[in-house]
Design a protein around this motif. Sequence first.
Motif, mmCIF file in Angstrom:
data_model
loop_
_atom_site.group_PDB
_atom_site.id
_atom_site.type_symbol
_atom_site.label_atom_id
_atom_site.label_comp_id
_atom_site.label_asym_id
_atom_site.label_seq_id
_atom_site.Cartn_x
_atom_site.Cartn_y
_atom_site.Cartn_z
ATOM 1 N N PHE A 1 0.831 -1.195 0.000
ATOM 2 C CA PHE A 1 0.000 0.000 0.000
ATOM 3 C C PHE A 1 0.872 1.254 0.000
ATOM 4 N N PRO A 2 0.288 2.380 -0.469
ATOM 5 C CA PRO A 2 0.950 3.664 -0.240
ATOM 6 C C PRO A 2 0.840 3.987 1.252
ATOM 7 N N VAL A 3 1.958 4.266 1.901
ATOM 8 C CA VAL A 3 1.924 4.431 3.350
ATOM 9 C C VAL A 3 1.181 5.706 3.734
ATOM 10 N N ALA A 4 0.395 5.596 4.794
ATOM 11 C CA ALA A 4 -0.292 6.754 5.356
ATOM 12 C C ALA A 4 0.702 7.549 6.193
ATOM 13 N N ILE A 5 0.680 8.878 6.028
ATOM 14 C CA ILE A 5 1.652 9.730 6.708
ATOM 15 C C ILE A 5 0.959 10.937 7.338
ATOM 16 N N SER A 6 1.528 11.422 8.437
ATOM 17 C CA SER A 6 1.027 12.629 9.101
ATOM 18 C C SER A 6 1.678 13.831 8.435
ATOM 19 N N ASN A 7 1.194 14.142 7.264
ATOM 20 C CA ASN A 7 1.896 15.037 6.364
ATOM 21 C C ASN A 7 0.872 15.642 5.403
ATOM 22 N N LEU A 8 1.056 16.909 5.095
ATOM 23 C CA LEU A 8 0.170 17.552 4.129
ATOM 24 C C LEU A 8 0.998 18.480 3.247
ATOM 25 N N TYR A 9 0.792 18.370 1.932
ATOM 26 C CA TYR A 9 1.532 19.185 0.960
ATOM 27 C C TYR A 9 3.054 19.050 1.146
ATOM 28 N N ASP A 10 3.470 17.808 1.403
ATOM 29 C CA ASP A 10 4.895 17.483 1.539
ATOM 30 C C ASP A 10 5.533 18.180 2.741
ATOM 31 N N ARG A 11 4.750 18.398 3.810
ATOM 32 C CA ARG A 11 5.254 18.982 5.041
ATOM 33 C C ARG A 11 4.727 18.170 6.228
ATOM 34 N N ARG A 12 5.621 17.891 7.175
ATOM 35 C CA ARG A 12 5.225 17.195 8.399
ATOM 36 C C ARG A 12 4.224 18.031 9.193
ATOM 37 N N VAL A 13 3.290 17.333 9.850
ATOM 38 C CA VAL A 13 2.422 17.967 10.829
ATOM 39 C C VAL A 13 2.581 17.198 12.140
ATOM 40 N N SER A 14 3.359 17.751 13.050
ATOM 41 C CA SER A 14 3.556 17.149 14.369
ATOM 42 C C SER A 14 2.360 17.485 15.254
ATOM 43 N N THR A 15 2.305 16.907 16.455
ATOM 44 C CA THR A 15 1.219 17.292 17.364
ATOM 45 C C THR A 15 1.395 18.728 17.841
ATOM 46 N N ALA A 16 2.638 19.213 17.895
ATOM 47 C CA ALA A 16 2.837 20.618 18.251
ATOM 48 C C ALA A 16 2.246 21.530 17.183
#
Length: 582
Positions: free
Chosen positions: A205-220
Amino acid sequence: MAPHDMTPGPEDTVHEILIVGGGTAGCVLANRLSADPKLKVLVIEAGEDTPPGRVQPPILDSFAGLAYLNSRFLWNDLKASTDVGGSAPSAPPARLRKYEQARVLGGGSAINGQLANRGAPHDYDEWQALGASGWSWDTVLPYFRKLERDVDFDGPLHGQDGPIPISRIGEDLWPRHARAMARAFAQAGFDAVDDQNGDFVDGYFPVAISNLYDRRVSTAIGYLGYRVRARPNLTLKTDTHVTRLLIQGRRCIGVMAQGPDGIERRHLAQEVILASGALHSPAHLLRAGIGPAEDLRRLGIEVVADRPGVGRRLMDHPSVAVASFIAPEARINGVTRRHLMLGLRFSSGMGDAPQGDMAASIASKSAWHDVGSQLATVNIWVNKTYSESGSVSLRDADWRSEPRVDFDLMSDRRDLDRMKAAYRRLAAIVLSDEMQGVVSDTFPASYSDKVRQVAALTLRNKVLTGLLARLLDGPAPLRRLLFRALIVEGDPIDVLMADDAALERFIRRAAVGVWHASCSCRMGAEDDPLAVTAPDGRVYGVDGLRVVDASIFPMIPSGNTNLPTIMVAERISDLILAARRA
Protein backbone atom coordinates in the motif's frame (compact mmCIF):
# COMPACT_ATOMS: atom_id res chain seq x y z
CA MET A 1 9.32 26.72 53.83
CA ALA A 2 9.71 22.94 53.74
CA PRO A 3 10.38 21.75 50.17
CA HIS A 4 7.27 19.55 50.08
CA ASP A 5 4.92 21.96 51.82
CA MET A 6 1.76 22.36 49.74
CA THR A 7 1.37 26.00 50.80
CA PRO A 8 2.25 28.14 47.76
CA GLY A 9 5.11 30.57 48.14
CA PRO A 10 5.48 33.90 46.32
CA GLU A 11 7.71 32.38 43.63
CA ASP A 12 5.69 29.20 43.09
CA THR A 13 3.37 28.66 40.16
CA VAL A 14 0.09 26.92 40.92
CA HIS A 15 -1.98 25.08 38.33
CA GLU A 16 -4.83 22.60 38.21
CA ILE A 17 -2.88 20.40 35.78
CA LEU A 18 0.87 20.19 35.12
CA ILE A 19 2.09 18.16 32.14
CA VAL A 20 5.69 16.89 32.24
CA GLY A 21 6.73 16.64 28.61
CA GLY A 22 5.46 18.49 25.55
CA GLY A 23 5.89 15.53 23.22
CA THR A 24 3.39 13.61 21.12
CA ALA A 25 0.98 13.06 24.01
CA GLY A 26 1.75 16.24 25.93
CA CYS A 27 0.68 18.55 23.10
CA VAL A 28 -2.63 16.69 22.76
CA LEU A 29 -3.27 16.93 26.50
CA ALA A 30 -2.38 20.62 26.52
CA ASN A 31 -4.93 21.38 23.80
CA ARG A 32 -7.80 19.26 25.07
CA LEU A 33 -7.48 20.05 28.79
CA SER A 34 -6.98 23.80 28.35
CA ALA A 35 -10.16 23.88 26.27
CA ASP A 36 -11.88 24.01 29.68
CA PRO A 37 -11.29 27.64 30.72
CA LYS A 38 -11.60 26.67 34.39
CA LEU A 39 -8.43 24.54 34.19
CA LYS A 40 -5.10 26.31 34.46
CA VAL A 41 -2.65 24.09 32.53
CA LEU A 42 1.15 24.20 32.52
CA VAL A 43 3.33 22.21 30.09
CA ILE A 44 7.03 21.80 30.86
CA GLU A 45 9.19 20.62 27.95
CA ALA A 46 12.96 20.08 28.05
CA GLY A 47 13.45 20.88 24.36
CA GLU A 48 12.87 23.96 22.28
CA ASP A 49 9.60 25.38 21.00
CA THR A 50 8.27 24.98 17.45
CA PRO A 51 6.07 28.09 17.22
CA PRO A 52 3.57 28.65 14.40
CA GLY A 53 5.23 30.19 11.37
CA ARG A 54 8.69 29.50 12.76
CA VAL A 55 8.88 25.71 12.76
CA GLN A 56 12.43 24.61 12.11
CA PRO A 57 12.95 23.47 8.47
CA PRO A 58 14.35 20.01 9.39
CA ILE A 59 11.14 19.30 11.31
CA LEU A 60 8.87 20.42 8.49
CA ASP A 61 10.82 18.38 5.93
CA SER A 62 8.95 15.42 4.48
CA PHE A 63 12.28 13.59 4.48
CA ALA A 64 12.73 12.78 8.17
CA GLY A 65 16.47 12.12 8.20
CA LEU A 66 17.38 15.74 8.84
CA ALA A 67 15.29 15.74 12.04
CA TYR A 68 15.73 12.34 13.69
CA LEU A 69 19.52 12.47 13.46
CA ASN A 70 19.78 16.14 14.44
CA SER A 71 21.46 16.54 17.84
CA ARG A 72 19.56 19.79 18.30
CA PHE A 73 16.32 17.83 18.81
CA LEU A 74 17.59 14.77 20.72
CA TRP A 75 18.51 13.48 24.16
CA ASN A 76 22.11 13.09 23.06
CA ASP A 77 23.41 11.14 26.07
CA LEU A 78 20.67 8.50 25.93
CA LYS A 79 21.93 5.04 25.01
CA ALA A 80 20.30 1.64 24.93
CA SER A 81 21.06 -1.98 24.29
CA THR A 82 19.12 -3.38 21.35
CA ASP A 83 20.98 -6.70 21.38
CA VAL A 84 18.99 -9.82 20.63
CA GLY A 85 18.43 -11.82 23.80
CA GLY A 86 16.87 -15.18 24.44
CA SER A 87 18.77 -18.29 23.49
CA ALA A 88 22.35 -17.02 23.59
CA PRO A 89 23.49 -17.39 27.23
CA SER A 90 27.15 -17.05 26.28
CA ALA A 91 26.62 -13.81 24.36
CA PRO A 92 29.08 -10.97 25.02
CA PRO A 93 28.10 -8.01 27.22
CA ALA A 94 25.30 -5.88 25.79
CA ARG A 95 26.40 -3.15 23.40
CA LEU A 96 25.16 0.35 24.16
CA ARG A 97 24.14 2.41 21.17
CA LYS A 98 22.68 5.86 20.87
CA TYR A 99 18.90 5.57 20.94
CA GLU A 100 17.39 8.63 19.30
CA GLN A 101 14.54 10.11 21.38
CA ALA A 102 13.08 13.53 20.73
CA ARG A 103 13.79 16.55 22.93
CA VAL A 104 11.66 19.21 21.24
CA LEU A 105 8.05 20.36 21.41
CA GLY A 106 6.02 17.73 19.58
CA GLY A 107 8.35 14.96 20.72
CA GLY A 108 8.55 11.92 18.47
CA SER A 109 5.92 13.36 16.13
CA ALA A 110 8.38 16.18 15.33
CA ILE A 111 11.27 13.93 14.25
CA ASN A 112 9.84 10.52 13.33
CA GLY A 113 9.26 9.01 9.89
CA GLN A 114 5.68 10.43 9.85
CA LEU A 115 4.20 6.94 9.40
CA ALA A 116 0.57 7.19 10.48
CA ASN A 117 -1.04 3.83 11.11
CA ARG A 118 -3.12 2.52 13.96
CA GLY A 119 -2.16 -1.08 14.47
CA ALA A 120 -4.75 -3.84 14.30
CA PRO A 121 -8.20 -4.02 15.88
CA HIS A 122 -7.11 -7.17 17.70
CA ASP A 123 -4.36 -5.17 19.44
CA TYR A 124 -6.88 -3.12 21.39
CA ASP A 125 -9.13 -6.06 22.17
CA GLU A 126 -5.97 -7.60 23.62
CA TRP A 127 -5.43 -4.46 25.74
CA GLN A 128 -8.89 -4.95 27.19
CA ALA A 129 -8.24 -8.63 27.86
CA LEU A 130 -5.01 -7.74 29.66
CA GLY A 131 -6.89 -5.64 32.19
CA ALA A 132 -7.08 -2.22 30.52
CA SER A 133 -10.86 -2.00 30.71
CA GLY A 134 -12.42 0.42 28.25
CA TRP A 135 -9.66 0.10 25.63
CA SER A 136 -11.24 -2.31 23.14
CA TRP A 137 -11.19 -1.55 19.40
CA ASP A 138 -14.80 -0.36 19.44
CA THR A 139 -13.91 2.10 22.21
CA VAL A 140 -10.69 3.49 20.71
CA LEU A 141 -11.85 3.81 17.07
CA PRO A 142 -13.76 7.07 17.74
CA TYR A 143 -10.53 8.57 19.09
CA PHE A 144 -8.52 7.50 16.06
CA ARG A 145 -11.20 9.23 14.01
CA LYS A 146 -11.15 12.29 16.28
CA LEU A 147 -7.42 12.92 15.88
CA GLU A 148 -7.30 12.72 12.09
CA ARG A 149 -8.28 14.62 8.99
CA ASP A 150 -7.85 11.99 6.30
CA VAL A 151 -7.58 13.80 2.97
CA ASP A 152 -7.91 10.63 0.89
CA PHE A 153 -10.55 8.43 2.55
CA ASP A 154 -13.77 8.92 4.46
CA GLY A 155 -16.44 6.60 5.83
CA PRO A 156 -16.93 4.97 9.24
CA LEU A 157 -13.23 4.21 9.77
CA HIS A 158 -11.95 7.74 9.14
CA GLY A 159 -12.11 11.22 10.60
CA GLN A 160 -12.41 14.42 8.59
CA ASP A 161 -12.07 17.16 11.20
CA GLY A 162 -9.07 16.27 13.40
CA PRO A 163 -5.85 18.24 13.96
CA ILE A 164 -3.57 15.72 12.22
CA PRO A 165 -3.87 15.44 8.42
CA ILE A 166 -3.37 11.93 7.06
CA SER A 167 -2.31 11.64 3.42
CA ARG A 168 -0.46 9.37 1.00
CA ILE A 169 1.94 9.98 -1.88
CA GLY A 170 0.23 8.85 -5.09
CA GLU A 171 1.96 6.25 -7.24
CA ASP A 172 2.22 8.76 -10.08
CA LEU A 173 4.80 10.61 -7.95
CA TRP A 174 6.78 7.51 -6.97
CA PRO A 175 10.26 6.98 -8.37
CA ARG A 176 10.81 4.00 -10.62
CA HIS A 177 12.30 2.05 -7.69
CA ALA A 178 9.10 2.21 -5.61
CA ARG A 179 6.92 1.34 -8.61
CA ALA A 180 9.13 -1.66 -9.39
CA MET A 181 8.91 -2.87 -5.79
CA ALA A 182 5.11 -2.68 -5.94
CA ARG A 183 5.13 -4.78 -9.12
CA ALA A 184 7.50 -7.25 -7.47
CA PHE A 185 5.16 -7.58 -4.50
CA ALA A 186 2.27 -8.27 -6.86
CA GLN A 187 4.36 -10.83 -8.73
CA ALA A 188 5.10 -12.51 -5.38
CA GLY A 189 1.37 -12.89 -4.73
CA PHE A 190 0.61 -9.94 -2.46
CA ASP A 191 -2.60 -7.97 -2.95
CA ALA A 192 -2.74 -4.23 -3.51
CA VAL A 193 -4.39 -2.39 -0.60
CA ASP A 194 -5.57 1.16 -1.18
CA ASP A 195 -6.16 2.13 2.44
CA GLN A 196 -3.63 0.97 5.03
CA ASN A 197 -5.90 2.28 7.82
CA GLY A 198 -8.99 0.61 6.42
CA ASP A 199 -9.61 -3.08 6.92
CA PHE A 200 -6.58 -4.71 8.54
CA VAL A 201 -5.58 -7.05 5.72
CA ASP A 202 -2.31 -8.21 4.21
CA GLY A 203 -0.91 -6.49 1.16
CA TYR A 204 1.17 -3.60 -0.16
CA PHE A 205 0.00 0.00 0.00
CA PRO A 206 0.95 3.66 -0.24
CA VAL A 207 1.92 4.43 3.35
CA ALA A 208 -0.29 6.75 5.36
CA ILE A 209 1.65 9.73 6.71
CA SER A 210 1.03 12.63 9.10
CA ASN A 211 1.90 15.04 6.36
CA LEU A 212 0.17 17.55 4.13
CA TYR A 213 1.53 19.19 0.96
CA ASP A 214 4.89 17.48 1.54
CA ARG A 215 5.25 18.98 5.04
CA ARG A 216 5.23 17.20 8.40
CA VAL A 217 2.42 17.97 10.83
CA SER A 218 3.56 17.15 14.37
CA THR A 219 1.22 17.29 17.36
CA ALA A 220 2.84 20.62 18.25
CA ILE A 221 1.85 21.95 14.83
CA GLY A 222 -1.57 20.30 14.74
CA TYR A 223 -2.69 20.82 18.34
CA LEU A 224 -0.86 23.98 19.46
CA GLY A 225 -1.72 26.58 16.84
CA TYR A 226 -1.70 30.28 17.65
CA ARG A 227 -5.30 30.34 18.90
CA VAL A 228 -4.68 27.53 21.36
CA ARG A 229 -1.45 29.15 22.53
CA ALA A 230 -3.37 32.40 23.14
CA ARG A 231 -5.59 30.77 25.78
CA PRO A 232 -4.98 32.62 29.06
CA ASN A 233 -5.16 29.36 31.04
CA LEU A 234 -2.38 27.59 29.08
CA THR A 235 1.33 28.11 29.76
CA LEU A 236 4.14 26.47 27.77
CA LYS A 237 7.59 26.37 29.36
CA THR A 238 10.22 25.05 26.93
CA ASP A 239 13.96 24.56 27.47
CA THR A 240 13.02 23.60 31.03
CA HIS A 241 13.99 20.34 32.76
CA VAL A 242 11.87 18.69 35.44
CA THR A 243 14.37 17.65 38.11
CA ARG A 244 12.01 15.78 40.44
CA LEU A 245 8.43 15.07 41.32
CA LEU A 246 7.29 16.53 44.63
CA ILE A 247 5.63 13.91 46.80
CA GLN A 248 3.80 14.75 50.04
CA GLY A 249 2.80 11.59 51.83
CA ARG A 250 1.16 9.53 49.11
CA ARG A 251 0.29 12.44 46.86
CA CYS A 252 2.17 14.16 44.03
CA ILE A 253 1.82 17.92 44.58
CA GLY A 254 3.98 19.26 41.75
CA VAL A 255 7.52 19.30 40.40
CA MET A 256 10.83 21.05 40.69
CA ALA A 257 12.09 22.30 37.33
CA GLN A 258 15.22 24.03 36.11
CA GLY A 259 14.67 26.75 33.53
CA PRO A 260 17.00 27.98 30.79
CA ASP A 261 18.51 30.41 33.33
CA GLY A 262 19.74 27.46 35.41
CA ILE A 263 17.51 28.31 38.37
CA GLU A 264 15.38 25.55 39.93
CA ARG A 265 11.81 26.54 40.73
CA ARG A 266 8.79 24.86 42.28
CA HIS A 267 5.56 24.36 40.35
CA LEU A 268 2.54 23.11 42.28
CA ALA A 269 -0.52 21.43 40.80
CA GLN A 270 -3.63 19.54 41.74
CA GLU A 271 -2.61 16.88 39.25
CA VAL A 272 0.67 16.03 37.53
CA ILE A 273 0.69 14.10 34.24
CA LEU A 274 3.89 12.44 33.09
CA ALA A 275 4.02 12.49 29.28
CA SER A 276 7.77 12.00 28.88
CA GLY A 277 7.77 8.78 26.86
CA ALA A 278 8.46 5.14 27.60
CA LEU A 279 12.06 5.75 28.70
CA HIS A 280 11.83 8.97 30.69
CA SER A 281 8.40 8.57 32.33
CA PRO A 282 9.48 5.44 34.26
CA ALA A 283 12.74 7.20 35.16
CA HIS A 284 10.76 10.09 36.72
CA LEU A 285 8.68 7.59 38.70
CA LEU A 286 11.71 5.67 39.92
CA ARG A 287 13.54 8.79 41.07
CA ALA A 288 10.38 9.77 43.00
CA GLY A 289 10.35 6.44 44.85
CA ILE A 290 7.67 4.74 42.75
CA GLY A 291 8.81 1.36 41.47
CA PRO A 292 10.39 -1.93 42.59
CA ALA A 293 11.13 -1.36 46.29
CA GLU A 294 14.31 -3.42 46.42
CA ASP A 295 15.86 -1.58 43.45
CA LEU A 296 14.95 1.80 44.94
CA ARG A 297 16.43 1.02 48.35
CA ARG A 298 19.64 -0.13 46.71
CA LEU A 299 20.00 3.36 45.25
CA GLY A 300 19.12 5.06 48.53
CA ILE A 301 15.72 6.25 47.27
CA GLU A 302 12.88 6.36 49.80
CA VAL A 303 10.06 4.06 48.69
CA VAL A 304 6.74 5.87 48.17
CA ALA A 305 4.91 3.08 46.34
CA ASP A 306 6.21 -0.43 45.67
CA ARG A 307 5.17 -0.97 42.03
CA PRO A 308 7.36 -3.74 40.54
CA GLY A 309 6.12 -3.04 37.00
CA VAL A 310 7.71 0.41 36.68
CA GLY A 311 10.33 0.14 33.95
CA ARG A 312 9.60 -3.53 33.32
CA ARG A 313 8.40 -5.28 30.12
CA LEU A 314 9.74 -2.56 27.81
CA MET A 315 9.01 -3.31 24.14
CA ASP A 316 9.99 -2.22 20.63
CA HIS A 317 9.58 -3.71 17.16
CA PRO A 318 12.80 -5.52 16.15
CA SER A 319 13.99 -4.77 12.62
CA VAL A 320 16.62 -5.74 10.04
CA ALA A 321 17.12 -4.56 6.48
CA VAL A 322 18.01 -5.53 2.92
CA ALA A 323 19.76 -2.80 0.93
CA SER A 324 20.57 -2.33 -2.76
CA PHE A 325 22.24 0.10 -5.12
CA ILE A 326 19.62 1.99 -7.16
CA ALA A 327 20.14 2.62 -10.87
CA PRO A 328 20.40 6.39 -11.48
CA GLU A 329 17.18 6.59 -13.47
CA ALA A 330 15.23 4.75 -10.73
CA ARG A 331 16.05 7.16 -7.90
CA ILE A 332 13.87 9.80 -6.29
CA ASN A 333 13.28 12.45 -8.93
CA GLY A 334 12.82 15.54 -6.79
CA VAL A 335 9.04 15.83 -7.24
CA THR A 336 8.67 15.05 -3.52
CA ARG A 337 11.07 15.11 -0.59
CA ARG A 338 9.43 11.92 0.66
CA HIS A 339 11.74 8.89 0.68
CA LEU A 340 9.36 6.21 1.96
CA MET A 341 6.14 5.79 0.02
CA LEU A 342 5.42 2.05 -0.13
CA GLY A 343 4.68 -0.37 2.69
CA LEU A 344 3.85 -4.05 3.10
CA ARG A 345 1.93 -5.94 5.77
CA PHE A 346 2.03 -9.72 5.68
CA SER A 347 1.50 -12.83 7.76
CA SER A 348 4.14 -15.32 8.80
CA GLY A 349 1.66 -18.18 9.14
CA MET A 350 3.84 -19.52 11.96
CA GLY A 351 2.26 -20.91 15.11
CA ASP A 352 -0.52 -18.81 16.62
CA ALA A 353 0.72 -15.50 15.20
CA PRO A 354 -2.21 -13.30 14.10
CA GLN A 355 -2.76 -11.94 10.61
CA GLY A 356 -0.41 -9.10 9.68
CA ASP A 357 2.23 -10.10 12.24
CA MET A 358 5.08 -8.96 9.95
CA ALA A 359 5.68 -5.71 8.07
CA ALA A 360 8.14 -3.92 5.83
CA SER A 361 8.72 -0.36 4.66
CA ILE A 362 10.45 0.39 1.39
CA ALA A 363 12.75 3.41 1.33
CA SER A 364 13.91 4.72 -2.04
CA LYS A 365 16.55 6.75 -0.22
CA SER A 366 18.35 5.54 2.88
CA ALA A 367 20.05 8.66 4.26
CA TRP A 368 20.38 12.42 3.84
CA HIS A 369 23.74 12.33 2.07
CA ASP A 370 24.66 11.53 -1.54
CA VAL A 371 25.40 7.86 -0.91
CA GLY A 372 22.05 7.56 0.88
CA SER A 373 20.35 8.77 -2.30
CA GLN A 374 21.91 5.82 -4.15
CA LEU A 375 20.81 3.13 -1.68
CA ALA A 376 17.36 1.62 -1.23
CA THR A 377 16.39 -0.33 1.86
CA VAL A 378 13.64 -2.79 2.64
CA ASN A 379 13.22 -2.52 6.40
CA ILE A 380 11.59 -5.63 7.82
CA TRP A 381 10.17 -5.80 11.32
CA VAL A 382 8.19 -8.10 13.59
CA ASN A 383 4.88 -6.26 13.62
CA LYS A 384 3.38 -8.39 16.39
CA THR A 385 6.28 -9.11 18.73
CA TYR A 386 6.05 -11.51 21.65
CA SER A 387 9.25 -10.31 23.33
CA GLU A 388 8.51 -8.22 26.40
CA SER A 389 11.52 -8.63 28.68
CA GLY A 390 13.13 -5.22 28.14
CA SER A 391 13.69 -2.84 31.03
CA VAL A 392 14.32 0.75 32.11
CA SER A 393 16.22 1.23 35.35
CA LEU A 394 18.21 3.94 37.09
CA ARG A 395 21.98 4.18 37.17
CA ASP A 396 21.72 6.52 40.14
CA ALA A 397 19.25 8.99 41.64
CA ASP A 398 20.65 12.04 39.80
CA TRP A 399 18.11 13.59 37.42
CA ARG A 400 20.94 14.43 35.02
CA SER A 401 21.79 10.75 34.49
CA GLU A 402 20.06 8.98 31.64
CA PRO A 403 18.41 5.69 32.63
CA ARG A 404 19.81 2.28 31.81
CA VAL A 405 17.79 0.88 28.86
CA ASP A 406 17.85 -2.71 27.62
CA PHE A 407 15.28 -3.73 25.01
CA ASP A 408 16.31 -7.40 24.98
CA LEU A 409 14.95 -7.72 21.44
CA MET A 410 13.62 -11.06 20.20
CA SER A 411 14.02 -12.71 23.60
CA ASP A 412 11.04 -14.83 22.54
CA ARG A 413 12.30 -17.37 20.01
CA ARG A 414 9.14 -17.01 17.94
CA ASP A 415 10.24 -13.49 16.97
CA LEU A 416 13.63 -14.66 15.77
CA ASP A 417 12.20 -17.53 13.74
CA ARG A 418 9.63 -15.30 12.04
CA MET A 419 12.30 -12.70 11.30
CA LYS A 420 14.51 -15.28 9.58
CA ALA A 421 11.64 -16.48 7.40
CA ALA A 422 10.60 -12.92 6.54
CA TYR A 423 14.14 -11.92 5.68
CA ARG A 424 14.48 -14.73 3.16
CA ARG A 425 11.08 -13.93 1.69
CA LEU A 426 11.73 -10.22 1.22
CA ALA A 427 15.33 -10.61 0.07
CA ALA A 428 14.15 -13.02 -2.61
CA ILE A 429 11.75 -10.34 -3.89
CA VAL A 430 14.54 -7.75 -4.05
CA LEU A 431 16.64 -10.27 -5.98
CA SER A 432 13.78 -11.22 -8.34
CA ASP A 433 13.68 -10.64 -12.08
CA GLU A 434 11.20 -7.78 -11.58
CA MET A 435 13.93 -5.72 -9.91
CA GLN A 436 16.65 -6.35 -12.49
CA GLY A 437 17.87 -3.10 -14.01
CA VAL A 438 16.35 -1.17 -11.10
CA VAL A 439 18.64 -2.30 -8.27
CA SER A 440 21.90 -4.21 -8.05
CA ASP A 441 24.58 -5.19 -5.54
CA THR A 442 22.01 -6.23 -2.92
CA PHE A 443 23.46 -6.72 0.56
CA PRO A 444 22.37 -7.29 4.18
CA ALA A 445 22.26 -3.90 5.88
CA SER A 446 22.73 -3.03 9.52
CA TYR A 447 22.53 0.21 11.45
CA SER A 448 26.03 -0.33 12.76
CA ASP A 449 28.24 2.14 14.63
CA LYS A 450 30.03 2.84 11.32
CA VAL A 451 26.76 3.66 9.59
CA ARG A 452 25.74 5.89 12.52
CA GLN A 453 28.99 7.82 12.24
CA VAL A 454 28.49 8.43 8.52
CA ALA A 455 24.87 9.40 9.15
CA ALA A 456 25.85 12.25 11.47
CA LEU A 457 24.95 15.65 10.05
CA THR A 458 28.47 17.02 9.51
CA LEU A 459 30.29 18.85 6.74
CA ARG A 460 32.94 16.13 6.74
CA ASN A 461 30.33 13.45 6.02
CA LYS A 462 28.76 15.58 3.30
CA VAL A 463 32.11 15.94 1.52
CA LEU A 464 33.18 12.31 1.92
CA THR A 465 29.85 10.84 0.82
CA GLY A 466 29.80 13.21 -2.15
CA LEU A 467 33.13 11.85 -3.33
CA LEU A 468 32.13 8.23 -2.69
CA ALA A 469 28.81 8.67 -4.52
CA ARG A 470 30.59 9.75 -7.69
CA LEU A 471 32.76 6.64 -7.53
CA LEU A 472 29.77 4.36 -6.92
CA ASP A 473 28.12 5.69 -10.07
CA GLY A 474 31.21 4.65 -12.01
CA PRO A 475 32.11 1.21 -13.42
CA ALA A 476 30.33 -1.75 -11.81
CA PRO A 477 33.59 -3.58 -10.84
CA LEU A 478 34.77 -0.48 -8.96
CA ARG A 479 31.40 -0.20 -7.23
CA ARG A 480 31.53 -3.82 -6.06
CA LEU A 481 35.05 -3.30 -4.77
CA LEU A 482 33.99 -0.20 -2.83
CA PHE A 483 30.92 -1.96 -1.47
CA ARG A 484 33.03 -4.81 -0.09
CA ALA A 485 35.63 -2.46 1.35
CA LEU A 486 33.47 0.31 2.77
CA ILE A 487 29.79 -0.64 3.04
CA VAL A 488 29.06 -4.36 3.40
CA GLU A 489 29.81 -5.90 6.79
CA GLY A 490 29.80 -9.64 7.41
CA ASP A 491 28.48 -12.34 5.10
CA PRO A 492 27.04 -11.42 1.68
CA ILE A 493 23.37 -11.89 0.88
CA ASP A 494 23.80 -15.20 -0.99
CA VAL A 495 25.39 -16.77 2.09
CA LEU A 496 22.52 -15.62 4.32
CA MET A 497 19.96 -17.02 1.89
CA ALA A 498 21.60 -20.46 1.92
CA ASP A 499 22.97 -20.77 5.47
CA ASP A 500 20.50 -20.66 8.37
CA ALA A 501 23.20 -20.27 10.99
CA ALA A 502 24.77 -17.36 9.11
CA LEU A 503 21.37 -15.68 8.79
CA GLU A 504 20.73 -16.04 12.52
CA ARG A 505 24.16 -14.59 13.32
CA PHE A 506 23.42 -11.62 11.07
CA ILE A 507 20.03 -10.97 12.66
CA ARG A 508 21.44 -11.23 16.17
CA ARG A 509 24.17 -8.75 15.29
CA ALA A 510 22.20 -6.35 13.11
CA ALA A 511 18.70 -6.18 14.63
CA VAL A 512 17.68 -2.85 16.11
CA GLY A 513 14.43 -1.37 17.31
CA VAL A 514 12.46 1.08 15.22
CA TRP A 515 12.11 3.75 17.93
CA HIS A 516 8.76 2.43 19.13
CA ALA A 517 9.68 2.25 22.83
CA SER A 518 6.57 1.40 24.81
CA CYS A 519 4.89 -0.60 27.59
CA SER A 520 7.21 0.30 30.50
CA CYS A 521 4.40 1.64 32.78
CA ARG A 522 1.52 -0.53 31.65
CA MET A 523 -2.18 -0.01 32.26
CA GLY A 524 -3.90 -2.88 33.98
CA ALA A 525 -6.12 -4.03 36.81
CA GLU A 526 -5.15 -2.88 40.30
CA ASP A 527 -4.60 -6.46 41.49
CA ASP A 528 -2.08 -7.08 38.69
CA PRO A 529 1.27 -6.77 40.49
CA LEU A 530 3.02 -5.59 37.31
CA ALA A 531 0.42 -2.97 36.36
CA VAL A 532 1.58 0.59 37.00
CA THR A 533 -1.44 2.66 36.01
CA ALA A 534 -5.19 2.34 36.01
CA PRO A 535 -6.99 2.41 32.65
CA ASP A 536 -7.33 6.20 33.00
CA GLY A 537 -3.58 6.66 33.48
CA ARG A 538 -3.67 7.17 37.27
CA VAL A 539 -0.58 5.76 38.97
CA TYR A 540 -1.48 3.08 41.49
CA GLY A 541 -0.50 3.97 45.04
CA VAL A 542 0.01 7.71 44.46
CA ASP A 543 -2.71 10.34 44.26
CA GLY A 544 -2.56 13.29 41.90
CA LEU A 545 -0.30 11.56 39.38
CA ARG A 546 -0.94 10.04 35.96
CA VAL A 547 1.13 8.72 33.08
CA VAL A 548 -0.14 9.37 29.54
CA ASP A 549 2.20 8.26 26.76
CA ALA A 550 3.32 5.07 25.02
CA SER A 551 4.67 3.67 28.29
CA ILE A 552 1.14 2.80 29.43
CA PHE A 553 0.35 0.56 26.45
CA PRO A 554 -0.50 -2.90 27.83
CA MET A 555 1.12 -4.39 24.70
CA ILE A 556 2.83 -2.79 21.73
CA PRO A 557 0.43 -2.40 18.77
CA SER A 558 1.01 -4.08 15.40
CA GLY A 559 2.18 -0.89 13.75
CA ASN A 560 3.90 2.43 14.33
CA THR A 561 3.22 3.89 17.75
CA ASN A 562 2.65 7.59 17.01
CA LEU A 563 -1.08 7.50 16.20
CA PRO A 564 -1.81 5.10 19.09
CA THR A 565 -0.03 7.53 21.44
CA ILE A 566 -2.15 10.43 20.16
CA MET A 567 -5.26 8.28 20.53
CA VAL A 568 -4.39 7.44 24.15
CA ALA A 569 -3.90 11.12 24.98
CA GLU A 570 -7.19 12.03 23.30
CA ARG A 571 -9.14 9.42 25.25
CA ILE A 572 -7.57 10.10 28.64
CA SER A 573 -8.15 13.84 28.13
CA ASP A 574 -11.84 13.04 27.78
CA LEU A 575 -11.73 10.83 30.90
CA ILE A 576 -10.06 13.61 32.92
CA LEU A 577 -12.57 16.24 31.81
CA ALA A 578 -15.52 13.92 32.46
CA ALA A 579 -14.25 13.13 35.98
CA ARG A 580 -13.88 16.84 36.77
CA ARG A 581 -17.41 17.54 35.59
CA ALA A 582 -18.86 14.70 37.67
